[in-house]
Design a protein around this motif. Sequence first.
Motif, short mmCIF file in Angstrom:
data_model
loop_
_atom_site.label_atom_id
_atom_site.label_comp_id
_atom_site.label_asym_id
_atom_site.label_seq_id
_atom_site.Cartn_x
_atom_site.Cartn_y
_atom_site.Cartn_z
N ASP A 45 11.85 -8.40 -29.62
CA ASP A 45 11.77 -7.91 -31.35
C ASP A 45 12.25 -8.99 -32.34
O ASP A 45 11.61 -8.83 -33.28
CB ASP A 45 12.94 -6.86 -31.46
N GLN A 67 6.16 3.92 -28.91
CA GLN A 67 7.24 3.63 -29.95
C GLN A 67 7.20 4.20 -31.20
O GLN A 67 8.00 4.63 -31.88
CB GLN A 67 8.06 2.58 -29.37
N ALA A 68 6.26 3.22 -31.91
CA ALA A 68 6.17 3.43 -33.35
C ALA A 68 5.59 4.83 -33.54
O ALA A 68 5.97 5.38 -34.65
CB ALA A 68 5.08 2.52 -33.73
N GLU A 126 8.53 7.16 -33.32
CA GLU A 126 9.45 7.04 -34.64
C GLU A 126 8.91 7.64 -35.79
O GLU A 126 9.40 8.02 -36.66
CB GLU A 126 9.64 5.39 -34.83
N ARG A 127 7.53 7.57 -36.22
CA ARG A 127 7.00 7.96 -37.32
C ARG A 127 6.84 9.88 -37.16
O ARG A 127 7.19 10.24 -38.10
CB ARG A 127 5.44 7.53 -37.19
N ARG A 182 9.34 11.23 -35.65
CA ARG A 182 10.62 11.49 -35.92
C ARG A 182 11.09 11.78 -37.38
O ARG A 182 11.54 12.64 -37.85
CB ARG A 182 11.56 10.58 -35.31
N ARG A 183 10.35 10.74 -38.21
CA ARG A 183 10.67 10.57 -39.64
C ARG A 183 9.87 11.59 -40.38
O ARG A 183 10.42 12.58 -41.18
CB ARG A 183 10.10 9.21 -39.97
#
Length: 330
Positions: free
Chosen positions: A131, A180-181, A184-185, A187-188
């Motif tokens: 990261d 993962q991205a 995350e998108r 979830r938002r």
Amino acid sequence: MIVDAVLGALGGLAGLGALWAAMSIRVVQQFQKGVVFRFGKVRDEVREPGLVALMPVADRLRRVNVQIVTMPIPAQEGITRDNVTVRVDAVVYFRVVDPVKATVNVQDYNFAISQVAQTSLRSIIGKSELDDLLANREPINQGLELMIDSPALGWGIEIDRVEIKDVALPESMKRSIARQAEAERERRARIITADGEFQASERLSEAAAVMSATPAALQLRLLQTVVEVAAEKNSTLVLPFPVELLRFLDSATEVQQRNLLAAAAVAAGAKAVEEAVESGEIPGEELDQEPPRHELPPLEELLGQAPLDAPDSPDGRAERGAGAPADAER
């Protein structure tokens, strides 16, 4: 003959002067500095750009470039601290600040800087996480610059800056990062959708409170919905059915059922009475007779009686008792 001899001597002197100038005069460019070796020993004085006079045969001049050099570091493969295999390449910007050290202390400072940069890059990869290599490169660049600058100071070289240029990841790791991205998108997006539904529910509850206080508002809203749907010029028109109308129909159905049950009960009772009359349990004359009627005495008679006196009746005199005065009874 004398003139020829003089001209020959002058020509010889001019030739010697040209040879001496060719052997002793050098030119240093603006972006260079000159280091002079006299009989193999370096002179402390560094020659500045321009014409430089040297001692023939004894002095040798070496020019050193003092411009900023851009050196790409070949891609280095390593394993990060979180056990991910990556290939990283970088760029080093440096320049010579001490031409004497750069000439004397190191054989080839360009090659030396390249090797130090490669080893430092491998070391910094092992100390960093994936990261950080992808999103937080500034501290890594500073650490890499310090690692290269430590040996370079002894060579008369100053590291201007170091930057990581590219990080190559395996295909499996790229897919994992993409998943993962995406998660995350998503979830938002869900949080934003839920927040919007919550705010809409608050507004709808307020609107429902207003419509419940004014039933005509619900009908107006229904008509507005019909107009909005009809504006699309569709062949099929879907009309929303109000819940209140369903409740009204349910209540009307319940009232009708109760009336039917009551009528059935009355019919059943009448049928039972007819069967009883036919069987002789109830005489038919009693059904035909009218119920006894009781008539009130005249108004003048009621007004003439005492407040507590009851009308004369065969039982009334017996209840009073013989010889008892009226006042005592009162």
